[in-house]
Scaffold this motif. Structure first.
Motif, short mmCIF file in Angstrom:
data_model
loop_
_atom_site.label_atom_id
_atom_site.label_comp_id
_atom_site.label_asym_id
_atom_site.label_seq_id
_atom_site.Cartn_x
_atom_site.Cartn_y
_atom_site.Cartn_z
N VAL A 172 -19.44 -30.55 -15.99
CA VAL A 172 -19.29 -30.16 -14.59
C VAL A 172 -17.95 -30.69 -14.10
O VAL A 172 -17.72 -31.90 -14.08
CB VAL A 172 -20.43 -30.72 -13.72
CG1 VAL A 172 -20.21 -30.38 -12.26
CG2 VAL A 172 -21.77 -30.20 -14.21
N GLN A 173 -17.06 -29.76 -13.74
CA GLN A 173 -15.73 -30.16 -13.28
C GLN A 173 -15.80 -30.74 -11.87
O GLN A 173 -16.45 -30.18 -10.99
CB GLN A 173 -14.79 -28.95 -13.28
CG GLN A 173 -13.38 -29.30 -12.88
CD GLN A 173 -12.43 -28.10 -12.95
OE1 GLN A 173 -12.85 -26.96 -12.95
NE2 GLN A 173 -11.15 -28.40 -13.00
N PRO A 174 -15.15 -31.90 -11.64
CA PRO A 174 -15.10 -32.44 -10.29
C PRO A 174 -14.34 -31.48 -9.37
O PRO A 174 -13.52 -30.68 -9.83
CB PRO A 174 -14.35 -33.76 -10.43
CG PRO A 174 -13.71 -33.73 -11.75
CD PRO A 174 -14.39 -32.70 -12.58
N CYS A 175 -14.61 -31.57 -8.09
CA CYS A 175 -13.90 -30.75 -7.11
C CYS A 175 -13.69 -31.56 -5.85
O CYS A 175 -14.30 -32.62 -5.66
CB CYS A 175 -14.66 -29.45 -6.85
SG CYS A 175 -16.39 -29.67 -6.42
N HIS A 176 -12.80 -31.07 -4.97
CA HIS A 176 -12.45 -31.86 -3.80
C HIS A 176 -12.20 -30.99 -2.58
O HIS A 176 -11.96 -29.78 -2.69
CB HIS A 176 -11.21 -32.72 -4.09
CG HIS A 176 -9.95 -31.92 -4.22
ND1 HIS A 176 -9.62 -31.27 -5.38
CD2 HIS A 176 -8.97 -31.65 -3.34
CE1 HIS A 176 -8.46 -30.63 -5.20
NE2 HIS A 176 -8.05 -30.84 -3.97
N LEU A 177 -12.25 -31.64 -1.43
CA LEU A 177 -11.85 -31.08 -0.14
C LEU A 177 -10.80 -32.03 0.42
O LEU A 177 -10.92 -33.25 0.24
CB LEU A 177 -13.03 -31.02 0.83
CG LEU A 177 -14.23 -30.17 0.46
CD1 LEU A 177 -15.39 -30.45 1.42
CD2 LEU A 177 -13.86 -28.70 0.49
N GLN A 178 -9.80 -31.51 1.11
CA GLN A 178 -8.77 -32.36 1.70
C GLN A 178 -8.79 -32.26 3.22
O GLN A 178 -9.30 -31.30 3.78
CB GLN A 178 -7.39 -31.98 1.17
CG GLN A 178 -7.23 -32.32 -0.30
CD GLN A 178 -5.85 -32.02 -0.82
OE1 GLN A 178 -5.33 -30.94 -0.64
NE2 GLN A 178 -5.27 -33.01 -1.48
N GLN A 179 -8.21 -33.26 3.87
CA GLN A 179 -8.09 -33.32 5.33
C GLN A 179 -9.45 -33.17 6.01
O GLN A 179 -9.62 -32.38 6.93
CB GLN A 179 -7.09 -32.28 5.83
CG GLN A 179 -5.71 -32.49 5.26
CD GLN A 179 -4.72 -31.43 5.70
OE1 GLN A 179 -5.10 -30.37 6.18
NE2 GLN A 179 -3.45 -31.73 5.55
N VAL A 180 -10.41 -33.95 5.51
CA VAL A 180 -11.77 -33.91 6.04
C VAL A 180 -11.91 -34.98 7.13
O VAL A 180 -11.50 -36.12 6.94
CB VAL A 180 -12.78 -34.17 4.89
CG1 VAL A 180 -14.20 -34.18 5.41
CG2 VAL A 180 -12.60 -33.14 3.79
N SER A 181 -12.49 -34.59 8.25
CA SER A 181 -12.72 -35.56 9.34
C SER A 181 -13.81 -36.54 8.94
O SER A 181 -14.63 -36.26 8.05
CB SER A 181 -13.13 -34.83 10.62
OG SER A 181 -14.44 -34.28 10.45
N ARG A 182 -13.85 -37.67 9.61
CA ARG A 182 -14.91 -38.66 9.34
C ARG A 182 -16.28 -38.03 9.62
O ARG A 182 -17.24 -38.26 8.88
CB ARG A 182 -14.71 -39.92 10.19
CG ARG A 182 -13.41 -40.67 9.93
CD ARG A 182 -13.35 -41.25 8.53
NE ARG A 182 -12.32 -42.26 8.40
CZ ARG A 182 -11.25 -42.13 7.63
NH1 ARG A 182 -11.04 -41.04 6.94
NH2 ARG A 182 -10.38 -43.12 7.52
N ALA A 183 -16.39 -37.24 10.68
CA ALA A 183 -17.68 -36.60 11.00
C ALA A 183 -18.11 -35.65 9.89
O ALA A 183 -19.30 -35.58 9.53
CB ALA A 183 -17.59 -35.86 12.33
N GLU A 184 -17.17 -34.91 9.33
CA GLU A 184 -17.50 -33.98 8.23
C GLU A 184 -17.87 -34.77 6.97
O GLU A 184 -18.76 -34.36 6.23
CB GLU A 184 -16.32 -33.04 7.96
CG GLU A 184 -16.56 -32.05 6.85
CD GLU A 184 -17.58 -30.95 7.15
OE1 GLU A 184 -17.80 -30.10 6.28
OE2 GLU A 184 -18.17 -30.94 8.25
#
Length: 107
Positions: free
Chosen positions: A69-81
């Motif tokens: 399973v390849q890791p994945c990411h999200l960028q510029q995520v707010s603390r609430a998110e």
């Protein structure tokens, strides 16, 4: 449904946690920049899915036990998110987690 989860803190310490503890876990990211310990994470102990949150606003989703399973990411995520996404993991809602707009790789 709440899973058995493990928190990893900025200092590298690990302990069991609950949904109610996630905001304080994320608040650890507001401390001084630390290249050695830049993240906190929540791991579902049964499935080994982990969401890691970094000081720079990156979230990483990976499965610690499945190298296929390849890791994945999200960028510029707010603390609430960050909190919202970690709560999805705590609730075992992997389908909802996987529907987010993840980018392959760590960053």
């Amino acid at each position: 449904m709440t899973m058995s989860i493990t928190f990893t803190h900025r200092d590298g310490g690990m302990e069991g946690g609950t949904e109610a503890d996630i905001p304080s876990l994320i608040a650890e990211l507001d401390g001084p920049i630390n290249d050695e310990h830049p993240d906190v994470s929540v791991t579902d102990d049964e499935s080994s899915w982990t969401v890691s949150a970094f000081q720079d606003g990156t979230l990483v989703l990976e499965n610690l036990d499945d190298s296929n399973v390849q890791p994945c990411h999200l960028q510029q995520v707010s603390r609430a998110e960050m909190i919202r996404v970690m709560v999805m993991l705590v609730h075992g809602d992997l389908p909802a987690l996987q529907q987010l707009d993840w980018t392959p790789g760590y960053n």
